[in-house]
Motif scaffolding. Structure first.
Motif, PDB file in Angstrom:
ATOM      1  N   GLY A   1      -0.959 -40.723 -87.310  1.00 22.53           N
ATOM      2  CA  GLY A   1      -0.595 -39.442 -87.886  1.00 22.53           C
ATOM      3  C   GLY A   1      -0.142 -38.359 -86.936  1.00 22.53           C
ATOM      4  N   THR A   2       0.286 -38.721 -85.725  1.00 17.69           N
ATOM      5  CA  THR A   2       0.686 -37.679 -84.784  1.00 17.69           C
ATOM      6  C   THR A   2       1.929 -38.088 -84.001  1.00 17.69           C
ATOM      7  OG1 THR A   2      -0.074 -36.243 -82.975  1.00 17.69           O
ATOM      8  CG2 THR A   2      -0.772 -38.554 -82.897  1.00 17.69           C
ATOM      9  N   ASN A   3       2.695 -37.094 -83.574  1.00 16.96           N
ATOM     10  CA  ASN A   3       3.801 -37.278 -82.633  1.00 16.96           C
ATOM     11  C   ASN A   3       3.423 -36.814 -81.232  1.00 16.96           C
ATOM     12  OD1 ASN A   3       6.019 -38.445 -84.128  1.00 16.96           O
ATOM     13  ND2 ASN A   3       6.126 -36.522 -85.277  1.00 16.96           N
ATOM     14  N   ASN A   4       2.133 -36.696 -80.950  1.00 22.66           N
ATOM     15  CA  ASN A   4       1.689 -36.297 -79.615  1.00 22.66           C
ATOM     16  C   ASN A   4       1.835 -37.485 -78.669  1.00 22.66           C
ATOM     17  OD1 ASN A   4       1.065 -33.745 -80.488  1.00 22.66           O
ATOM     18  ND2 ASN A   4      -1.143 -34.077 -80.604  1.00 22.66           N
ATOM     19  N   LEU A   5       3.049 -37.663 -78.161  1.00 16.98           N
ATOM     20  CA  LEU A   5       3.383 -38.780 -77.281  1.00 16.98           C
ATOM     21  C   LEU A   5       4.004 -38.259 -75.992  1.00 16.98           C
ATOM     22  CD1 LEU A   5       4.714 -41.048 -80.128  1.00 16.98           C
ATOM     23  CD2 LEU A   5       2.966 -41.781 -78.486  1.00 16.98           C
ATOM     24  N   PRO A   6       3.235 -37.495 -75.219  1.00 16.35           N
ATOM     25  CA  PRO A   6       3.754 -37.050 -73.921  1.00 16.35           C
ATOM     26  C   PRO A   6       3.989 -38.252 -73.014  1.00 16.35           C
ATOM     27  CG  PRO A   6       1.380 -36.705 -74.034  1.00 16.35           C
ATOM     28  CD  PRO A   6       1.815 -37.139 -75.411  1.00 16.35           C
ATOM     29  N   ASP A   7       4.909 -38.111 -72.082  1.00 19.19           N
ATOM     30  CA  ASP A   7       5.150 -39.210 -71.154  1.00 19.19           C
ATOM     31  C   ASP A   7       5.628 -38.674 -69.826  1.00 19.19           C
ATOM     32  OD1 ASP A   7       7.773 -38.473 -71.902  1.00 19.19           O
ATOM     33  OD2 ASP A   7       8.511 -40.503 -71.588  1.00 19.19           O
ATOM     34  N   CYS A   8       5.747 -39.577 -68.855  1.00 20.06           N
ATOM     35  CA  CYS A   8       6.098 -39.135 -67.515  1.00 20.06           C
ATOM     36  C   CYS A   8       7.513 -38.567 -67.452  1.00 20.06           C
ATOM     37  CB  CYS A   8       5.903 -40.257 -66.509  1.00 20.06           C
ATOM     38  SG  CYS A   8       6.805 -41.760 -66.868  1.00 20.06           S
ATOM     39  N   SER A   9       8.380 -38.894 -68.408  1.00 19.20           N
ATOM     40  CA  SER A   9       9.707 -38.269 -68.447  1.00 19.20           C
ATOM     41  C   SER A   9       9.616 -36.755 -68.551  1.00 19.20           C
ATOM     42  CB  SER A   9      10.507 -38.783 -69.649  1.00 19.20           C
ATOM     43  OG  SER A   9      11.138 -39.995 -69.382  1.00 19.20           O
ATOM     44  N   ASN A  10       8.568 -36.269 -69.229  1.00 18.21           N
ATOM     45  CA  ASN A  10       8.393 -34.826 -69.364  1.00 18.21           C
ATOM     46  C   ASN A  10       8.297 -34.136 -68.011  1.00 18.21           C
ATOM     47  OD1 ASN A  10       6.054 -35.270 -72.131  1.00 18.21           O
ATOM     48  ND2 ASN A  10       8.277 -35.138 -72.189  1.00 18.21           N
ATOM     49  N   MET A  11       7.888 -34.898 -66.983  1.00 13.22           N
ATOM     50  CA  MET A  11       7.686 -34.314 -65.659  1.00 13.22           C
ATOM     51  C   MET A  11       8.813 -34.632 -64.688  1.00 13.22           C
ATOM     52  SD  MET A  11       3.571 -34.714 -65.116  1.00 13.22           S
ATOM     53  CE  MET A  11       3.335 -36.392 -65.718  1.00 13.22           C
ATOM     54  N   CYS A  12       9.803 -35.427 -65.120  1.00 15.65           N
ATOM     55  CA  CYS A  12      10.864 -35.778 -64.164  1.00 15.65           C
ATOM     56  C   CYS A  12      12.251 -35.546 -64.746  1.00 15.65           C
ATOM     57  CB  CYS A  12      10.676 -37.196 -63.644  1.00 15.65           C
ATOM     58  SG  CYS A  12      10.642 -38.478 -64.908  1.00 15.65           S
TER      59      CYS A  12
END
Length: 759
Positions: free
Chosen positions: A183-194
């Motif tokens: 039930g969530t789209n909380n899918l942070p990943d390392c792309s967020n930091m690069c």
């Protein structure tokens, strides 16, 4: 014979410093590779393993995402790739007895280097609430704990599911499927930091957030501009491609605040000439000030506009939108502002212009030096503007080339690891699996840390990586993680994140790329996507480090069954038993993956479609490639301060520390060094060899301090300094991020240098 791990942390308080090197690879690289591999694996295992790296019937290197060509060398790996493989295929083991002997405070006091050197984790481990050390736990109990905590949440959006770039396509697809069914789209990943800045800029301007070139394009280019990137350390196999391009007549401009050995001369260890003499790569080195790239590309655009016949008018007319607004902004660019922003002289920019005008096919490559600033998205849009003027997108030998870091970071995003999924992707997911995925956007890395800090997120699950060490504002990040009710890490080896936990914590040991993966359906393969959109199979060849390991797809499938229960119609058990069934579903959800299983059966895999590259079609909001006209920005440095960029050493891959040397930069036996231009250092009264604290300055007034750094007089751009991460992540404020992409601005940190009180 492999050696034992270090018993204690090495002393790092007196690094030795010599002159930086002016060539990369060669015999020293070969010798260092073999020495590290033998220490971790022993001689026989080294040969058995390294000869399978990046081969069509072998496994994909767990290091960088640089592609392989059709014809492979017997040794298709670089020094840092071999280090990554050696650390994963190591004979060293971290057993329950190790955890019994090392309570959490002890582990927390150790360096990342020491933790990583201990070897592969052999059993699932559990840290109960209030306990001071991890204890072994069964897989069944581990999944029950996760189900208990997720089931107790007030909302699915109180859970975070982070993904590292090492995760396979199959595991990434299952993780996003589970998260969305939960039930969530909380899918942070390392792309967020690069490379989030790259994706944001390219999606807007050319319609797809990926590079537009192939390896063959690099070989055919007339001019290659390498901006904000150090391939000699971060993507060493790229040097072979640059060498081949040079042999075909290409010229290379490097744009960087520091001279880097790999772009000065490459001593290719695969050839006799390379070992003896090597190839000079740089034709022009533009030593730009940190953050001055947008101003440089804007002025080059102005000069192209002013040169008769330089603009590809037919391409601009037929394939682009927004040219008039861009042209007006470009013509307003002035030399004085550009020279102040870049630190370059007029003659250097004019020489670069001549090389651009002489080129019929130009490629611009970049990495973190462009993506981790407040104005990164605007900078990359400006790179696109520069290429569009000459028609250098969508024809052979030209285009945009963001060079991705981790081996499947691009593939994970393709598989749906994204907190802001497109409606089309969610529609396809709903049609295939029969549930309604959430439509509200989730949280990226920075917003996930804020949610943990503020008590709005309570469970953190990480598929690989070293989240605590990779993230900005170390003190804030660590405090946020400790607010969680449960932290879970799927890992092969120990790292700092295992020592900074929620009330309860789990370490779930998994198979690595080098390990054989045998399930009920037989021996399995996984797939990855490289930095240029090639998808291929990866097959481990070593017995697993322990019989108690599970593969990443198996971990996600079993977790999903424990959490979702019989109410889920998704065939999780089938997915675990045979990964071909996962790929069948991917083929029906993700464009370009039709007939997925048949395509990866072909040696070398297949190339994903790319409309701008393949057919000069730009799937943007306007239906054309978009010129943009953002105001030019660059960092302003207060008097007596320096602008710091965080970077890697040559003995490092992302947050994994292989050793304490940086051979190319002349650093040995320590990582707490700060590279400062000699003139700046003298102006600040700092002798080479003196020790300082790095103190960050930010608008919130909070003191962020990294103590005890040795000053190294180094040929950096004036006003600029450099030091290694993760040691300097403490200086990067959580809310200092790029506009639009929200990527931490780790390359634009204003610091003052204070003499260390202990010296």
């Amino acid at each position: 014979m492999a050696s034992k791990p270090p018993a204690g942390d090495p002393v790092q308080d007196a690094p030795q410093v010599t002159a930086p090197q002016q060539a990369a690879a060669g015999l020293p690289g070969v010798g260092h590779t073999l020495r590290v591999a033998q220490q971790q694996m022993g001689a026989v295992r080294t040969a058995r393993t390294l000869l399978k790296v990046n081969q069509k019937d072998g496994f994909d290197c767990p290091g960088c995402a640089w592609p392989e060509g059709e014809d492979r060398h017997v040794a298709e790996f670089c020094e840092n790739g071999a280090k990554a493989v050696a650390e994963e295929a190591t004979l060293r083991r971290v057993t329950p007895e190790f955890f019994a002997a090392h309570p959490l405070p002890d582990l927390a006091s150790r360096s990342g280097y020491w933790l990583g050197q201990q070897g592969r984790i052999t059993r699932p481990m559990y840290l109960p609430e209030g306990a001071d050390r991890y204890e072994p736990v069964s897989w069944e109990r581990a999944f029950a704990i996760i189900a208990e905590e997720l089931g107790a949440l007030g909302s699915p959006d109180e859970a975070l599911f982070y993904t590292s770039g090492r995760t396979s396509n199959e595991a990434a697809f299952l993780l996003q499927l589970f998260a969305r069914e939960f039930g969530t789209n909380n899918l942070p990943d390392c792309s967020n930091m690069c490379h989030e800045s790259s994706g944001s800029a390219l999606t807007e301007t050319i319609g797809i957030g990926k590079g537009s070139v192939s390896l063959e394009d690099l070989h055919q280019a007339d001019l290659i501009i390498v901006a904000g990137q150090n391939p000699g350390t971060n993507h060493p196999r790229m040097l072979s491609a640059l060498e081949k391009a040079k042999a075909a007549g290409a010229r290379i401009i490097s744009v960087n605040p520091l001279p880097e050995a790999g772009l000065e001369r490459f001593k290719n260890p695969q050839t006799a000439r390379g070992l003896l003499k090597g190839t000079a790569l740089n034709d022009l080195f533009l030593q730009i000030r940190i953050g001055g790239d947008q101003a440089m590309f804007r002025l080059l655009g102005k000069l192209i506009l002013e040169t008769e016949g330089a603009v590809d008018e037919q391409f601009v007319r037929e394939h682009t939108h927004g040219f008039a607004d861009f042209a007006a902004a470009a013509r307003a660019a002035d030399w004085d502002t550009t020279l102040a922003a870049t630190g370059l002289c007029r003659g250097e920019i004019e020489q670069a212009l001549r090389m651009v005008l002489d080129s019929r096919r130009t490629i611009v490559c970049w990495a973190m030096g462009l993506t981790q600033h407040k104005h990164s998205v605007a900078t990359i849009r400006e790179v696109v503007n520069f290429l569009l003027l000459r028609g250098d997108i969508g024809r052979p030998g030209s285009g945009v080339c963001p060079v991705r870091g981790h081996s499947n970071v691009q593939g994970d995003r393709t598989m749906g690891i994204f907190e802001r999924p497109s409606p089309a992707f969610l529609d396809a997911l709903e049609k295939e699996f029969g549930f309604a995925p959430p439509r509200r956007h989730g949280l990226d890395v920075v917003r996930s840390i804020e949610a943990l800090r503020d008590g709005k997120a309570k469970v953190f699950f990480a598929m690989g990586g070293n989240f605590v060490s990779a993230s900005p504002d170390t003190a804030v990040t660590e405090a946020a993680m400790r607010h969680a009710r449960l932290t879970v890490h799927v890992s092969t080896k120990l790292n700092r994140s295992h020592t900074v936990t929620g009330r309860r914590a789990l370490i779930l040991p998994t198979l690595g790329r080098t390990d054989k993966d045998v399930q009920a359906g037989g021996r399995q393969v996984v797939t990855v996507e490289d930095s240029m959109g090639m998808v291929h199979a990866s097959r481990g060849n070593l017995p697993p480090a322990s019989p108690h390991l599970l593969s990443e797809p198996a971990i996600v499938a079993r977790m999903a069954r424990a959490v979702l229960g019989p109410a889920s119609a998704t065939p999780w058990e089938e997915f675990e038993q045979d990964y071909r069934t996962i790929r069948d579903r991917i083929a029906r959800v993700v464009p370009g993956f039709e007939d997925f299983n048949a395509k990866i059966a072909r040696p070398g895999g297949f190339t994903l479609p790319h409309a701008p590259r393949d057919e000069r079609r730009f799937p943007t909001a306007t239906g054309k490639a978009n010129f943009t006209a953002a105001p030019v920005e660059y960092p302003k440095i207060p008097e007596g301060r320096l602008l710091l960029q965080t970077l890697r050493s040559h003995d490092q891959y992302n947050t994994t520390i292989y050793g304490l040397d940086d051979r190319y930069r002349g650093i040995k036996g320590g990582r707490r060094v700060v590279l400062v231009n000699p003139e700046d250092a003298r102006g600040l009264g700092l002798a080479d060899g003196s020790y300082v604290d790095l103190v960050g300055e930010w608008k919130d007034g909070v003191e962020r301090r990294a103590p005890g750094f040795r000053v190294v007089h180094y040929p950096t751009a004036r006003g600029c300094a450099a030091a290694y991460y993760p040691e300097t992540n403490v200086l990067v404020p959580l809310d200092s991020t790029a506009d639009t992409s929200n990527t931490p601005a780790s390359k634009s940190v204003i610091v003052r240098l204070e003499q260390s009180p202990s010296v």
